[in-house]
Each structure stands twice: as C-alpha cells, then as structure tokens.
Write a protein that holds these residues in place. Sequence first.
Motif, PDB file in Angstrom:
ATOM      1  N   VAL A  42       0.836  -1.208   0.000  1.00  5.70           N
ATOM      2  CA  VAL A  42       0.000   0.000   0.000  1.00  5.70           C
ATOM      3  C   VAL A  42       0.870   1.257   0.000  1.00  5.70           C
ATOM      4  O   VAL A  42       0.643   2.177  -0.788  1.00  5.70           O
ATOM      5  N   LEU A  43       1.860   1.260   0.883  1.00  5.59           N
ATOM      6  CA  LEU A  43       2.685   2.472   0.989  1.00  5.59           C
ATOM      7  C   LEU A  43       3.816   2.520  -0.033  1.00  5.59           C
ATOM      8  O   LEU A  43       4.102   3.574  -0.603  1.00  5.59           O
ATOM      9  N   ALA A  44       4.478   1.381  -0.249  1.00  4.81           N
ATOM     10  CA  ALA A  44       5.687   1.383  -1.087  1.00  4.81           C
ATOM     11  C   ALA A  44       5.468   1.937  -2.503  1.00  4.81           C
ATOM     12  O   ALA A  44       6.290   2.731  -2.962  1.00  4.81           O
ATOM     13  N   PRO A  45       4.384   1.545  -3.214  1.00  5.37           N
ATOM     14  CA  PRO A  45       4.227   2.080  -4.568  1.00  5.37           C
ATOM     15  C   PRO A  45       4.135   3.614  -4.578  1.00  5.37           C
ATOM     16  O   PRO A  45       4.733   4.272  -5.424  1.00  5.37           O
ATOM     17  N   ARG A  46       3.391   4.150  -3.592  1.00  7.54           N
ATOM     18  CA  ARG A  46       3.273   5.614  -3.538  1.00  7.54           C
ATOM     19  C   ARG A  46       4.595   6.231  -3.125  1.00  7.54           C
ATOM     20  O   ARG A  46       5.006   7.270  -3.647  1.00  7.54           O
ATOM     21  N   ALA A  47       5.258   5.574  -2.167  1.00 11.08           N
ATOM     22  CA  ALA A  47       6.545   6.104  -1.717  1.00 11.08           C
ATOM     23  C   ALA A  47       7.563   6.061  -2.857  1.00 11.08           C
ATOM     24  O   ALA A  47       8.376   6.983  -3.001  1.00 11.08           O
ATOM     25  N   ALA A  48       7.492   5.015  -3.693  1.00 14.87           N
ATOM     26  CA  ALA A  48       8.431   4.898  -4.816  1.00 14.87           C
ATOM     27  C   ALA A  48       8.245   6.060  -5.789  1.00 14.87           C
ATOM     28  O   ALA A  48       9.223   6.676  -6.236  1.00 14.87           O
ATOM     29  N   SER A  49       6.979   6.373  -6.087  1.00 10.76           N
ATOM     30  CA  SER A  49       6.715   7.498  -6.994  1.00 10.76           C
ATOM     31  C   SER A  49       7.180   8.802  -6.370  1.00 10.76           C
ATOM     32  O   SER A  49       7.763   9.662  -7.039  1.00 10.76           O
ATOM     33  N   HIS A  50       6.892   8.946  -5.078  1.00 11.13           N
ATOM     34  CA  HIS A  50       7.266  10.154  -4.351  1.00 11.13           C
ATOM     35  C   HIS A  50       8.787  10.337  -4.391  1.00 11.13           C
ATOM     36  O   HIS A  50       9.295  11.414  -4.712  1.00 11.13           O
ATOM     37  N   LEU A  51       9.493   9.238  -4.092  1.00  7.47           N
ATOM     38  CA  LEU A  51      10.965   9.287  -4.080  1.00  7.47           C
ATOM     39  C   LEU A  51      11.517   9.562  -5.477  1.00  7.47           C
ATOM     40  O   LEU A  51      12.455  10.351  -5.640  1.00  7.47           O
ATOM     41  N   ALA A  52      10.932   8.884  -6.461  1.00  5.87           N
ATOM     42  CA  ALA A  52      11.408   9.044  -7.841  1.00  5.87           C
ATOM     43  C   ALA A  52      11.307  10.506  -8.268  1.00  5.87           C
ATOM     44  O   ALA A  52      12.226  11.061  -8.866  1.00  5.87           O
ATOM     45  N   ARG A  77      11.201  13.058  -6.282  1.00  6.47           N
ATOM     46  CA  ARG A  77      12.054  13.904  -5.446  1.00  6.47           C
ATOM     47  C   ARG A  77      13.516  13.805  -5.902  1.00  6.47           C
ATOM     48  O   ARG A  77      14.223  14.798  -5.961  1.00  6.47           O
ATOM     49  N   LEU A  78      13.939  12.570  -6.234  1.00  8.15           N
ATOM     50  CA  LEU A  78      15.347  12.376  -6.605  1.00  8.15           C
ATOM     51  C   LEU A  78      15.610  12.706  -8.080  1.00  8.15           C
ATOM     52  O   LEU A  78      16.732  13.041  -8.447  1.00  8.15           O
ATOM     53  N   ALA A  79      14.582  12.567  -8.890  1.00  7.11           N
ATOM     54  CA  ALA A  79      14.748  12.896 -10.317  1.00  7.11           C
ATOM     55  C   ALA A  79      13.527  13.687 -10.768  1.00  7.11           C
ATOM     56  O   ALA A  79      12.655  13.156 -11.448  1.00  7.11           O
ATOM     57  N   PRO A  80      13.452  14.960 -10.365  1.00  6.22           N
ATOM     58  CA  PRO A  80      12.236  15.721 -10.677  1.00  6.22           C
ATOM     59  C   PRO A  80      12.062  15.950 -12.186  1.00  6.22           C
ATOM     60  O   PRO A  80      13.032  16.233 -12.879  1.00  6.22           O
ATOM     61  N   THR A  81      10.829  15.779 -12.626  1.00  4.73           N
ATOM     62  CA  THR A  81      10.523  16.008 -14.046  1.00  4.73           C
ATOM     63  C   THR A  81      10.338  17.505 -14.255  1.00  4.73           C
ATOM     64  O   THR A  81       9.601  18.129 -13.493  1.00  4.73           O
ATOM     65  N   PRO A  82      10.966  18.069 -15.278  1.00  6.64           N
ATOM     66  CA  PRO A  82      10.716  19.492 -15.535  1.00  6.64           C
ATOM     67  C   PRO A  82       9.278  19.678 -15.997  1.00  6.64           C
ATOM     68  O   PRO A  82       8.742  18.798 -16.685  1.00  6.64           O
ATOM     69  N   ASP A  83       8.645  20.775 -15.595  1.00  4.86           N
ATOM     70  CA  ASP A  83       7.247  20.904 -16.043  1.00  4.86           C
ATOM     71  C   ASP A  83       7.216  21.306 -17.518  1.00  4.86           C
ATOM     72  O   ASP A  83       8.224  21.710 -18.103  1.00  4.86           O
ATOM     73  N   GLN A 118      16.148  13.601 -25.014  1.00  6.44           N
ATOM     74  CA  GLN A 118      17.119  12.660 -24.421  1.00  6.44           C
ATOM     75  C   GLN A 118      17.339  12.990 -22.947  1.00  6.44           C
ATOM     76  O   GLN A 118      17.470  12.105 -22.112  1.00  6.44           O
ATOM     77  N   ARG A 119      17.377  14.289 -22.650  1.00 10.58           N
ATOM     78  CA  ARG A 119      17.544  14.690 -21.240  1.00 10.58           C
ATOM     79  C   ARG A 119      16.332  14.248 -20.413  1.00 10.58           C
ATOM     80  O   ARG A 119      16.475  13.772 -19.299  1.00 10.58           O
ATOM     81  N   LEU A 120      15.149  14.447 -21.015  1.00 11.45           N
ATOM     82  CA  LEU A 120      13.928  14.034 -20.315  1.00 11.45           C
ATOM     83  C   LEU A 120      13.927  12.517 -20.118  1.00 11.45           C
ATOM     84  O   LEU A 120      13.572  12.013 -19.035  1.00 11.45           O
ATOM     85  N   GLN A 121      14.369  11.821 -21.177  1.00  6.52           N
ATOM     86  CA  GLN A 121      14.420  10.358 -21.097  1.00  6.52           C
ATOM     87  C   GLN A 121      15.378   9.911 -19.992  1.00  6.52           C
ATOM     88  O   GLN A 121      15.104   8.941 -19.273  1.00  6.52           O
ATOM     89  N   ALA A 122      16.491  10.633 -19.854  1.00 10.12           N
ATOM     90  CA  ALA A 122      17.455  10.297 -18.803  1.00 10.12           C
ATOM     91  C   ALA A 122      16.803  10.459 -17.423  1.00 10.12           C
ATOM     92  O   ALA A 122      17.058   9.671 -16.506  1.00 10.12           O
ATOM     93  N   ILE A 123      15.936  11.470 -17.306  1.00  6.27           N
ATOM     94  CA  ILE A 123      15.216  11.676 -16.028  1.00  6.27           C
ATOM     95  C   ILE A 123      14.249  10.514 -15.794  1.00  6.27           C
ATOM     96  O   ILE A 123      14.176   9.961 -14.699  1.00  6.27           O
ATOM     97  N   TYR A 124      13.512  10.129 -16.843  1.00 11.55           N
ATOM     98  CA  TYR A 124      12.596   8.990 -16.714  1.00 11.55           C
ATOM     99  C   TYR A 124      13.370   7.731 -16.310  1.00 11.55           C
ATOM    100  O   TYR A 124      12.904   6.931 -15.491  1.00 11.55           O
ATOM    101  N   ASP A 125      14.555   7.558 -16.917  1.00  7.70           N
ATOM    102  CA  ASP A 125      15.358   6.363 -16.600  1.00  7.70           C
ATOM    103  C   ASP A 125      15.787   6.381 -15.136  1.00  7.70           C
ATOM    104  O   ASP A 125      15.776   5.344 -14.464  1.00  7.70           O
ATOM    105  N   ARG A 126      16.163   7.575 -14.660  1.00 11.57           N
ATOM    106  CA  ARG A 126      16.554   7.669 -13.242  1.00 11.57           C
ATOM    107  C   ARG A 126      15.357   7.352 -12.344  1.00 11.57           C
ATOM    108  O   ARG A 126      15.477   6.667 -11.338  1.00 11.57           O
ATOM    109  N   GLN A 127      14.184   7.849 -12.736  1.00  8.90           N
ATOM    110  CA  GLN A 127      12.968   7.558 -11.949  1.00  8.90           C
ATOM    111  C   GLN A 127      12.701   6.054 -11.933  1.00  8.90           C
ATOM    112  O   GLN A 127      12.337   5.488 -10.897  1.00  8.90           O
TER     113      GLN A 127
END
Lengths: 473, 481
Positions: free
Chosen positions: A258-268, A270-276, A346-355
């Motif tokens: 219950v918590l981990a999936p949301r926490a994973a998205s939250h962490l992702a 936070r650690l690799a923020p997507t530019p708006d 490619q930069r955006l893709q690198a962010i997605y990959d980090r997430q």
Amino acid sequence: MIYAVARREILLQLRDGRLLVTAALMVALLGAATAVGWSRWVTGEAERVRFSEQSYDQWLNQGPKHPHRAAAYGIYVAKPETPLAVFEPGLRPYAGRTLWLEAHSNAAFSNAPADDDLTASPGLGESSGAGLLQLLGGLIALVLGSLSVARERETGVLRQLLAQGIKPSSWLAGKYLGLAGVLAIPLLPFGAIVLIATLWVSPAGTAHDTALRAVVALGAGAAYLLALLAVGMVVSVIARSSRFALMTALGIWVIGSVLAPRAASHLALRLAPTPDAAVYAKAIGDNFMSGFGTEPGWDERLKRLERDTLAQYRVSRLADLPVGFSGLRMTAMDRWTIQVSDRQHQRLQAIYDRQARVRLVVAALAPFIAARSVTQGMAGMDWPHYQHYAAEAELYRRAFNERMNAAITRSLRGEAWEMNAERDVWASVPPFHYDSPDFRWAMRAQAPPVVILILWLLAALSALALVGRRLRP
Amino acid sequence: MTGASWPRLLAAEWRLFAAGWSNVLLLLALAALSGFSVWGGVERTLETRAAQAQALQAHVNGWQNKRERFLQLQAGELDPDVFSNPKRADLVVMSHRAPLVLPPLPLAPLSAGSVREGHDIIEAGMTSRHGRGSETTENPVNRLDGPLDLAFVVAWILPLVLLVLSYEGLAKDREQQIAPLLASGATPLRRIMVARAAVRFGAAFLVVGSIATLAVALAAGPDGVLTTAADLALWLTGLAGHIIFWLIVSTAINAQARSAIGAGLSMLGVWILLSLVTPVMIALWVSSATPRPDRLGYVLQLRAMQNDLAERADEVRAAFYSENPARRPVRPAFSEYDAYFVETYYPRQRILDRQFAPIARDLHTLQVRQAARLRLMSALSPPLIMKRLTDDLAGHAPERRLAFFDSTGAFEARIRDSFDVKLASRRPLTLADYDLMPMHSPSVEPLLNRLQPASALLVSLFTVILLSGIATGFRLRRVGP
C-alpha cells in the motif's frame, strides 16, 4: 509425509468458513473486475479503431489548403491495446490515449481518461483483475502464512507433532504446499480464464506472442504470491504469538503493497524531478533560437540557408529562385527543431530512466511493485510500450511533415508563401501502421523486475528453510 | 452500580494505553507518515503558489515591455521592423496569451488530487484555447499509484492503525481470563470499552489533527491563518467522525469476539470490505451510470468543425464582418501571413470557440455529475467519504474546475472585447489600448462553495456513525465477560 501434511492443510483450510467467504469474495471481485475490464477493452478498442479511421479520413478530406496548415491540422492516432489489457490496463487511465501528430512539436500523449473520469482512482487505484489479484491475493497469502505455524504453536499441536518425531522441515514444506494449494483453488481457474480469453480475442498471428506474455504475467503473479506466503510463514515461525504474527504480516502488507508504490513514486519525483511542460518547452525554444554547443541558433541558420540556396541556384535574390524558398525554410526549420527537441527529449528520457531506477530500488524491497511492473509490461500497458508507440508515431509525423514541406518547395517559386494543395498531396501520406513490439522486447524491458521476483521467491523460501530448522514448539 | 467516574476511568485507561510500547510506536509511525505526507503537501502548495505568481508576474512584465516599446516608437527611439511593430495588433495581441490561475485553497496541503500537472494555470487570448494540445512531460508511472498525501493516509492507513490499536479491546482480556474480573468490578464492561475507545480516539485525533493543522497553518502563512479556520474545522469534524466510526466498528467486534485474533481478522475483513471492495464497486457503478465523457468524440467533433470552417472560409469571413461592420479591414494586408491570420484564421477561431465552448463545458459538467453520484454513494464507505471530503476541501472538487472554466471564458471575452475591432480592422494600437489589457487577479472563493458538498459528505458520515453507534450501543448493553 509432505504430501500428507499438505493434504491435511488444504482440508483444514477448506473447513474454515472464513477462508471460503474470502475466496468467494475474491472470485466475485476478480470476476467483476474482469467483466468490467472486458467491457472497457472492447468498447475502447472499437472507439480507437473508429477514431483512427475517422481522424485519417478527416485528414484526407480537409479540403484545399496550404500544406503547412494541413500539417498543423495534423492527424490523430491512438495506441492499440493487447487483449491482456482486459486484466491489466496499466497506464491507460493516466498516459493518455491519443497522439496529435502535427507540424510544430513532437508527438506527446494527451486525452488521458483520468483527466475526465473521477472514478479512475477511487481508492487505492485498483479496479483491474491483475491489480486486485496482487493486492488482495498478497494480503491473503501473508495472513494464511502468518497464522499457519503460530496458531499450531498456541494450540499445542506443534508440540505434539514435534514430540512424535516429525521432521520440522518436512512439516513446514507440507504446510507451505498445502497453503499454496489453497491459494491456487480460486486463482488457477482465474488464470485459465485469462489465458483462454486472451487467446480467443488475439488478432490473427499474435496468439503465440500473447500466450507467452500471459504465461509470464501469470507466472509473475504466482511467484509474488508464493514469495509472500513464504514470508508470512517465516514470520509465523519466528513470532511467539499468532496475534503478533498477524499484526507483523499486516504491517508487511501495508508497507510493501500500500505504501511502497506511492513512496516509490514520491521518491522518484524527489530524486529525479521532471521538468514541467512550460520549462521543457522554454528550453526547446531557447535552444532553437540561440543554439547549443557549437550549433548556431535559428537566425544564423536561416542566413546560411539563404546564402547556400542562392549559391546553389546561382541567383542573387530569393525572389528569383526556381523553387519555393518557404518550403526549404520550413524543411530546415523542422530539421533544426527535431535536432533541438531530440536533445531535450534525451535529457527528459534520462530523467525517466533515473525515476525507473529509483522505483526498481524500492521494488527490490517491495516486490509488489515488481509484480505490477511485470504484468503491466506483459500486457503492453507499461511506460516502455507507450514510449515505443510514441517513438514510432514521431517518425511517422516527421515523414509526413517532410512531404508537406516538399510539396511547398515543389509548387512555389521564389519567396512566395501562399498556395493551396489538394487531396492528392494529403493522400501521399499513408495511414499510420503500427507493429507492437514482440514478447522478447517486452521481456528485455521487464528483465529487472522479473529477476527481483525470482530472487524474492528464492530468498523467502531459503529463509523459510533456514528458520524451519530451528522450529521450536 | 456506577463505578469509577469518567475522568478517573479515562485517566486510568490512558495510562494503560501509554504504557504499551507498541501503541506509542504505532502512533509515532502514524505521526511520521502524516508528517511526511503533509510536508510534501506544504511544499507542493508553496511551489504552486509561487509558480502561479510567477506566471502572472511574467505576463504583467511581458505586457509592460510591449508597452515600453510602444512608447519608444512614439518617441522616435525605435525603428519598427516588419515583425515587431508595436502598433500592429496582429503582431502584438494575436498570439498573446494571458494566464488565469486557480489558486490553492487553504487545505491544499492535505491532498494532491488526481489531476495532472499544470491544470491550475490556463492561458486565454484572442485565439481559441480549445484546439491546443495538452502537452505534458509527466511520467504517468508516477501517477499510477496515486500521491502519498494526507488524504490517502487518513482515508486508508488511519483505519488500519486504529485496527491495530484497538483490535484487542476486550477480546484479549477474555483470552487471558481478565474479563470476568473486570466485569465483577463496579464499572460496567461497556463503560470500560467506551473509555478505551475514547482514549484511542484522543490519541489518533491529536496526532493527525495537530499535524494537519500545523501543515495548513504553515502553508497559509501568518496572514492566512484566520481564513483557514472554517475549512479546517470542517475537515477536523470529518476526521473526528472517521475515527469514531472505526472505533465503533472495533467496539462492536470486540463485544462479540472471543479471541483477539478473531477480532483482528474480522476488523481486517471490514477494512477490506469498506476500503478496497466497496470503493471499487462504487467506482464501477458510477462509471457505468455516469460514463466518462467521450473525449475522442470531442476531438473528432472539433476537427470536423475546423474542416468545415476552413472549407467555408469566405462565407465565414463575410458573416464575421457583417456581424460587426467595424471589424472590416480599413487597410490592405501587410503581408501574406497577415492576410491569412487576420482575415481568415481569426474569424474562424472566434466562430470555432462559439460553437465548441458549450461542448467543452460539457466535459466539466459530466464530471460534476459524477462527483455528485460519488458523494451520494460514498455513504457506503466511510474511507471514501473521507477521501472525497479531503479532496473537495483541498480544492479538487469538479464544481470548482467548472467555475474556473466559466471564469476563463469570461476573462477571455474581456481580452477579446478590448482588441477585437483593432485586430480585425488593422487599426493601429494606441497607448490607451495597451492600458486595456485585463490582468487576472484570483479572487477569494467563498466558503459556501465548499460548504455544500462538504456538508453533504459530513451528513452521510454522521448518519453512518449514528446507525452503527445505535447498533453497537444495543450490543454493548448485553456485553459480558
């Protein structure tokens, strides 16, 4: 002996009314989710086919106009779904169903059902067959496992069994197999229905691929449930009371599922923020105008284009060119835009990959995420499949844009801009044809979560074997 | 036989509760989770507010720069080239877009809602906003599991915490043969059970309520604390009701259960039923009773309109000029581009908007209808009531988005009224025109807008509490050791 213990366990569990009620509830829920998933898939696919055909039809029948305005009007395409999406809609509610392929910007998904539909995420966001199976099935596996040994210990049965000289590891193995059998009673028919139904509606020539995908998806679900059952039993062996075992199992489930999936998205994030979107568009705009590295910006490129074109056609004024300069300019502009947007992409893709890597790290601790990822991947409803579709559509967009620009160059002379093209030019763009990636491609994309699930299952079984050796009454 | 007074009983039960390290640990975990989720909420709210202020300020500055250029031109300090003449409306306002913002409500830190990024800023201008794509850079994987916000923690995790805190209520005393001893005392068992529930209520409410209050106060800043009071009071009432409901369930199960494990499993069953199964069933029913709007149909409809208007370009232009003769160009086009955009594209955009705006509004109206049904059906699931209540008070009610859509239309009309004739007729802009550009300043939304949906949800919640409370009360009368 293992067989005898397993058989006794199945019989005991089946006599327990609570389990029967739970199993019935589970089957009813899965049935309802499957029925709704089926209805949504059938309607959605019919809608998609109609939409794609009508969109192309609108492109063909758009009347005489300037080719660039036609390209700006563009074509809409919609991602097809495999039959497994009946059970696992994956990113469908959030990723957007359509891509608008037009002159100015890269293909990006839009019209996500969740933007319009409040019921897309009513609670824990699980209304799919696969999601419910993993969420509730996981809870049942943990609870069954956590009570299995602790209750026998509390009631004194374990003391009697051990006093009779029964080998603890064999007894535990029998119990594990018995409980796995209990889990399989409602879930095996469900798996069989998934397999038969998906093969039945598979488009011609894809049955083999669909069957392989279904088998891996079901296998991932089974591995996840078996791992959790073993974890529950480990807790049960260690715990001194069934109360403590149950609460620990509940805690593991809440944290892991219950918590981990949301926490994973939250962490992702936070650690690799997507530019708006605005920041991303501005970066493309800035690169376009000013260039990057040794690449000059658009003004410089335009001057160079004018110079080179005049030299190529040996004229001194653009007005004297035997071709339409606006077409050449549009072609150069599009190529430069592609270069700039590819760089940002490619930069955006690198962010997605980090997430994705962050999610994978959390998945290593919470296999629920890995199990979801595998079923979504096998159903073709994960982010890699969506991105594959978008990449193919982007190539198609670039090709039709080139055709429109070529039509401008061919039809005009000098610096003129206005012209009208007709249906023959629109018809030079064929309808978008998409081949979904095959099973091997999907497996490559999902290899890390598959490995995580296998490791979890092995680790949980090893832990059970280890604690089983020191089983005390 | 009246037994110990309420204060003494509560104090004794509180001491017992606080002496249990697992209770304290669990409350600490709840506090940490709530704190973590609202921390993200406060950050999100402050970032949204800053981004909105930045967007509004960027527009003000951008427009001011254009005005400066106009003044420079008038003073002879600027040599206008073909593409940047500040007197030409087609160059200055045709592609200019002014932002409108939907500011975060006082309780925004408590819920992230389920809408995608960028939904709170809409740009309006002379051309239609309906034909634009809704590009996003969001990774949908991050939206799939939902946000880790307080709405989620309160609706789904808090009941589980209450389950663990209270599942042993009386069942454990029965198991350990302490219940007969308790029953033989002067204080009735039912009173002891109520006191235990009250202690757990106080602990859970204090932890979650104080963290939420702190978060809302932090996000509001020193000037906004007073404006948050009413919203916060409504939400805290809901929170209290939600906790009371789960403690009633726990008390009812404990009155019946012979073993703690049985009580725990029964409570888990109730949680699964009310938190997982019922919301899914409600969602399935609502989605079939109020199907989501056919977005693909709308796209095709919009494109068909665009095609139709393009094919009837001359007719459309004639109608546009005859509707208001002042729009007819007073001078020839500056270029081929200008001719197309002013005489063909712009009239089509206006007509397209007029035809499509009601259809686009339907998308929001359908969501409002869905929300009304969901609120009604939420009565079957207290966690869903709490989720909707938090979402609504945090500003994610579809009614609010519909109002935003309408106000965008009104704001767009103001911009167009200011520049329509100048743009269409190619009359030069004046300094007075530059001062006419409307600037959006978000207004304070009245509490009444939120009160209505929130009170409907609260009535549902307290009706459920009343009914379950009465049933449990009857059962408690017969509770024995």
